[in-house]
Design an enzyme around this catalytic site. Structure first.
Site, mmCIF file in Angstrom:
data_model
loop_
_atom_site.group_PDB
_atom_site.id
_atom_site.type_symbol
_atom_site.label_atom_id
_atom_site.label_comp_id
_atom_site.label_asym_id
_atom_site.label_seq_id
_atom_site.Cartn_x
_atom_site.Cartn_y
_atom_site.Cartn_z
ATOM 1 N N ARG A 147 -26.370 -98.017 -4.067
ATOM 2 C CA ARG A 147 -25.201 -97.185 -4.370
ATOM 3 C C ARG A 147 -25.537 -96.203 -5.472
ATOM 4 O O ARG A 147 -25.138 -95.042 -5.450
ATOM 5 C CB ARG A 147 -23.993 -98.048 -4.757
ATOM 6 C CG ARG A 147 -22.834 -97.216 -5.313
ATOM 7 C CD ARG A 147 -21.569 -98.037 -5.503
ATOM 8 N NE ARG A 147 -21.795 -99.316 -6.139
ATOM 9 C CZ ARG A 147 -21.996 -99.492 -7.444
ATOM 10 N NH1 ARG A 147 -22.030 -98.466 -8.272
ATOM 11 N NH2 ARG A 147 -22.184 -100.706 -7.930
ATOM 12 N N TYR A 186 -9.533 -75.197 4.427
ATOM 13 C CA TYR A 186 -9.602 -76.309 5.375
ATOM 14 C C TYR A 186 -8.421 -77.241 5.175
ATOM 15 O O TYR A 186 -8.062 -77.594 4.038
ATOM 16 C CB TYR A 186 -10.936 -77.036 5.165
ATOM 17 C CG TYR A 186 -11.040 -78.367 5.855
ATOM 18 C CD1 TYR A 186 -10.772 -78.498 7.214
ATOM 19 C CD2 TYR A 186 -11.426 -79.506 5.149
ATOM 20 C CE1 TYR A 186 -10.878 -79.728 7.840
ATOM 21 C CE2 TYR A 186 -11.544 -80.737 5.771
ATOM 22 C CZ TYR A 186 -11.258 -80.838 7.115
ATOM 23 O OH TYR A 186 -11.356 -82.054 7.734
ATOM 24 N N ASP A 219 -16.689 -73.867 -1.695
ATOM 25 C CA ASP A 219 -17.046 -74.567 -0.469
ATOM 26 C C ASP A 219 -17.875 -73.599 0.366
ATOM 27 O O ASP A 219 -17.365 -72.579 0.844
ATOM 28 C CB ASP A 219 -15.776 -74.988 0.280
ATOM 29 C CG ASP A 219 -16.076 -75.836 1.512
ATOM 30 O OD1 ASP A 219 -17.112 -75.608 2.162
ATOM 31 O OD2 ASP A 219 -15.250 -76.715 1.834
ATOM 32 N N LYS A 248 -21.663 -80.279 9.353
ATOM 33 C CA LYS A 248 -21.619 -79.052 10.137
ATOM 34 C C LYS A 248 -23.026 -78.459 10.317
ATOM 35 O O LYS A 248 -23.894 -79.087 10.895
ATOM 36 C CB LYS A 248 -20.658 -78.070 9.472
ATOM 37 C CG LYS A 248 -19.311 -78.686 9.071
ATOM 38 C CD LYS A 248 -18.559 -79.348 10.196
ATOM 39 C CE LYS A 248 -17.095 -79.650 9.880
ATOM 40 N NZ LYS A 248 -16.860 -80.628 8.809
#
Length: 389
Positions: free
Chosen positions: A54, A106, A178, A203
């Site tokens: 982690r 978005y 972004d 993406k």
């Protein structure tokens, strides 16, 4: 693993060799998948740089170094999704803080702010960030950051990165960008003053619709320490196998995007010249609002297109008639996709807000893939013809 010697090379070379390249132990050209949760220590606190996956994993570390290299940032971070990345960045703020965000973002970002972070007393105001004067006018004492998309999703509005950075830093604010639609191959916001860059790596960076991931890059060590702490504390990290897939996807980003964009330019032109199409939104058009600004900060207009049909068309008939294009959420994969933002990607945004910024019920968003461009155009045109009522 050896640190890359290619940080000062061109982006096409850095996509292949950037960040951490290869494996010192075996000489493997590709960074191995370190599929482990924990690491043996010699004595308590003495280890080889890794304790628990982690906190850090060699495969993920290689990916994080790569995206930092590509964006010309100081440190990168990998997360289990784009929204996990956004959540981590928003966790920098505290009760009473406010963000200015692009009024056409978005839907998942809007939902996260309006339905989750609102519960913690973190608020936002939506502004047309393509107009820097409106952005500066919206700054109040509680505003701590300006969060933009450029191009925006789905109307492809263009914001002047340097102008917003100048305004943000003048007022002591963070500038967050972004960069999902363009990736560092087309645009690198840190070079234009941004403090934090976010990607939904699901993406274009992944590029093959086979993983879900998010990335963050920062421009200084202090921000890096803060993001690293939240990443470890909250734990929404990307696993080693998906990190490996993402590194592999990034290696072909340049050649893929060149083909994506070539196809998009042709399709956008054909849609614009079609009498059944009312509006086409594409930053590559000279008459697209912000085209000149886009040329100043980006390589080209990307491969996302949005358009609206004229009256007398049934949008559902259009979607049913498509043969090559798939009706699906997401974007940026090698296959061509279409979606209906009002009921899919932006359904979380109230209708009155969607309508006010132009996300109409007739808007269609296209993610242009790398198939044969002529066949893609024919597929869209025959579906438009079939949608007449």
């Amino acid at each position: 693993m050896a640190i890359s010697r290619f940080s000062n090379h061109k982006i096409e070379t850095k996509l292949i060799h950037g960040g951490i390249y290869g494996d010192e132990l075996t000489g493997a050209v590709n960074v191995p998948i370190y599929q482990t949760s924990t690491y043996e220590q010699e004595i308590p606190g003495v280890h080889k740089g890794f304790e628990y996956s982690r906190t850090g994993n060699p495969t993920r570390k290689a990916l994080e170094a790569l995206i930092a290299d590509l964006e010309n940032g100081t440190q990168g971070f990998a997360f289990a999704s784009g929204l996990a990345a956004i959540t981590t960045v928003l966790s920098l703020f505290k009760q009473g803080d406010k963000l200015i965000i692009s009024d056409n973002v978005y839907g998942g970002t809007y939902r996260l702010l309006s339905k989750v972070f609102d519960n913690f007393g973190i608020s936002f105001v939506s502004v047309d960030t393509t107009d820097p004067a409106k952005v500066e006018a919206a700054i109040t004492s509680d505003v701590k950051a300006i969060y933009i998309e450029t191009p925006t999703n789905p109307l492809l509005g263009i914001t002047d990165l340097q102008a917003i950075s100048d305004i943000a830093h003048k007022h002591g604010l963070l500038h967050i960008v972004d960069n999902t639609f363009y990736t560092p191959y087309i645009q690198r916001p840190i070079e234009h003053g941004a403090d934090i860059v976010i990607h939904s790596a699901t993406k274009y960076l992944g590029g093959h619709s086979d993983l879900v991931a998010g990335l963050v890059v920062v421009n200084d060590a202090v921000l890096g320490e803060k993001i690293a702490f939240i990443q470890n504390a909250a734990g929404g990290v990307l696993g080693p196998f998906d990190s490996f897939l993402l590194i592999r996807g990034i290696k072909t980003l340049g050649v893929r995007l060149d083909r994506h964009v070539d196809n998009a330019v042709k399709i956008a032109d054909d849609l614009k010249n079609n009498a059944d199409v009312k509006n086409v939104y594409y930053p590559g058009f000279e008459d697209h609002p912000g085209h000149d600004i886009n040329l100043k900060q980006a390589k080209n207009g990307g491969a996302m297109i949005s358009f609206e049909l004229t009256e007398g068309h049934d949008i559902n008939k259009f979607f049913r008639a498509l043969s090559i294009f798939a009706l699906a959420e997401s974007l940026g994969g090698v296959e061509s996709l279409v979606c209906h933002p009002a009921t899919m990607t932006h359904a979380a945004i109230p209708k009155e807000v969607r309508d006010s910024v132009g996300i109409t019920d007739g808007l269609i968003r296209v993610s242009v893939g790398i198939e044969d461009g002529d066949e893609l155009t024919r597929d869209l045109l025959q579906a438009i013809e079939a949608s007449r009522v």
